[in-house]
Design a protein around this motif. Structure first.
Motif, short mmCIF file in Angstrom:
data_model
loop_
_atom_site.label_atom_id
_atom_site.label_comp_id
_atom_site.label_asym_id
_atom_site.label_seq_id
_atom_site.Cartn_x
_atom_site.Cartn_y
_atom_site.Cartn_z
N ASN A 161 -1.17 6.21 0.75
CA ASN A 161 -2.32 5.31 0.64
C ASN A 161 -2.28 4.41 1.87
N ASP A 192 -4.24 2.05 3.19
CA ASP A 192 -4.48 0.61 3.04
C ASP A 192 -3.26 -0.09 2.46
N GLU A 193 -2.64 0.54 1.47
CA GLU A 193 -1.44 -0.04 0.86
C GLU A 193 -0.31 -0.13 1.87
N LEU A 194 -0.15 0.93 2.69
CA LEU A 194 0.93 0.92 3.67
C LEU A 194 0.71 -0.16 4.72
N ASN A 218 -0.89 -3.01 4.42
CA ASN A 218 -0.57 -4.30 3.81
C ASN A 218 0.95 -4.49 3.68
N ALA A 219 1.64 -3.41 3.30
CA ALA A 219 3.10 -3.49 3.16
C ALA A 219 3.77 -3.72 4.51
N SER A 274 -2.79 -9.88 4.92
CA SER A 274 -1.71 -10.55 4.18
C SER A 274 -0.71 -11.24 5.06
N TYR A 298 9.92 1.64 3.38
CA TYR A 298 8.73 1.95 2.58
C TYR A 298 8.89 3.26 1.83
N HIS A 345 8.61 4.67 -2.05
CA HIS A 345 7.45 5.56 -2.23
C HIS A 345 7.89 7.00 -1.94
#
Length: 442
Positions: free
Chosen positions: A303, A305-307, A309-310, A325, A369, A373
């Motif tokens: 994902n 977008d999730e990565l 942000n992370a 963020s 990460y 995941h």
């Protein structure tokens, strides 16, 4: 032992008995690219299978990594070992007398990349972090990647190298002088490589005077005062003569296999056991035909977008921009990463990075990460076009990385240790070393 042989031995160099196909063989079908290339492109390897079908080929005695996670690994390894024995029994490959091979490789982007086939003493090599041996890794070694590769080697009767090892020879004293008299040497092969691999020529180097000139030139590079002056070092730095450029995990696997074999041998048996040595191509980092390319990253089943942000949250303590963020007023120069997804292209900047190289900043985050995941997979890609092709597919994400200056390599490894894994590539995928020469290891 001659003086030159003794000098070479002291430097961790062994004059091997190299095996190649006999004259008149179809070298074009025999020689295929390194197994760790095109690892996300099965279509490439299917095309190689079509080209080599029914012909003696190194494809039949290697394990392309595109197939490593398939369910037939055991049967594939068994077949590889049987094919090795058959090629020797049928004299598809024959052994030369103790010699080096001078290599001239033409690629799509270089008229000539010069190399020298020789064997290195694994007793002079250590891939672990902080090593100070004559032969060292230039990138971090992933220990988990070694067992399956050692398993492939443990019952193999021969080795085929795609390993390229570098020397830092700015005055071009070791390899290049031999090309001024190449017409005097016996030509062993001269042919076109498949799949846009370019052209390659090989010359046999066995005359004592030529061996002696190589030994003398390498010995000069290894003189303590020359070494320390070159890199402005103190007196306590150990000499780094050979730096692994390509095939780091292959050489580490050869080392692991040797340690296993060595454990059951007497001291006398260890001295000249064939598994103690590994066949490599030696290349001068200053060779005009040697180009350092970045190795990009492509993530699968991610994902995006999730990565992103992370990524920002991971480095928030150091400040980053380009991520909602991550808030900071710092303006220090940072590391900027371009990426591509099915939604298009973008970029993210990490300010005040702790790592000197962009690849370190990215890889530290990705390693963390992916632990949380496990569904996300990664591949290391050569070429912007492949990153664009793969990264733009739904569920994928590609990161582009910048190249590094090749002349900085040795000093960086000496002072900072091994670089993050997959930091650089010596050329694009089709420029990688093709399997050709073999050597008995049993």
């Amino acid at each position: 032992m001659s003086n030159s042989n003794k000098a070479l031995s002291d430097l961790g160099v062994h004059i091997p008995k190299i095996m190649i196909p006999g004259s008149g063989s179809d070298f074009g079908s025999w020689s295929v690219v390194a197994c760790d290339q095109y690892t996300s492109e099965r279509s490439y390897w299917k095309k190689v299978e079509e080209i080599t079908s029914g012909k003696p080929s190194t494809l039949n005695i290697i394990f392309p990594e595109v197939y490593l996670e398939d369910s037939d690994s055991e049967s594939r390894i068994s077949k590889i070992n049987k094919n090795m024995k058959k090629y020797m029994e049928d004299r598809v490959i024959t052994e030369l007398e103790n010699s080096f091979i001078l290599v001239d490789r033409k690629t799509s982007r270089s008229k000539s990349r010069k190399g020298l086939m020789l064997a290195l003493d694994l007793e002079c090599y250590d891939y672990t972090k902080g090593s100070n041996t004559l032969i060292r890794a230039t990138e971090g070694t992933v220990i988990e990647r070694l067992p399956p590769r050692i398993k492939i080697r443990q019952k193999a009767s021969i080795e085929l190298p795609h390993i390229m090892v570098l020397i830092d020879d700015p005055d071009k004293t070791v390899i290049e002088p031999l090309f001024s008299k190449a017409s005097d040497f016996e030509k062993l092969y001269d042919f076109e490589l498949m799949m846009d691999g370019g052209h390659i020529k090989g010359y046999k180097i066995s005359d004592e005077a030529d061996i002696s000139s190589i030994a003398n030139a390498l010995s000069r590079l290894a003189q303590k005062d020359v070494f320390r002056e070159k890199y402005s070092l103190g007196s306590d730095e150990n000499i780094l003569l050979f730096a692994v450029g390509d095939g780091n995990h292959s050489l580490a696997s050869a080392k692991g296999h040797w340690e296993n074999v060595k454990a059951s041998l007497s001291y006398e048996e260890q001295q000249n056991h064939p598994a103690r040595f590994a066949l490599v191509e030696l290349v001068n980092v200053h060779d005009d035909g040697l180009v350092f390319e970045p190795i990009h990253r492509v993530l699968f089943n991610v994902n995006a977008d999730e990565l992103i942000n992370a990524f920002g949250k991971f480095y928030s303590s150091r400040s980053c921009s380009g991520v909602p963020s991550c808030k900071s007023s710092k303006t220090a120069a940072g590391h900027t990463f371009r990426y591509i997804t099915a939604a298009g292209e973008g970029s993210i900047t990490i300010n005040n990075p702790a790592n000197n190289l962009e690849v370190g900043t990215l890889q530290v985050f990705l390693d963390c990460y992916m632990k949380s995941h496990p569904e996300v997979k990664i591949d290391y890609i050569h070429g912007d076009d492949v990153v664009e092709k793969l990264g733009s597919q739904p569920g994928n994400m590609g990161f582009y990385l910048p190249p590094m200056n090749k002349t900085d390599l040795f000093k960086t490894v000496i002072l900072d240790g091994a670089l993050p894994r997959k930091t650089f590539s010596m050329g694009e995928a089709e420029e990688k070393r093709f399997y050709l020469e073999c050597r008995k290891i049993r």
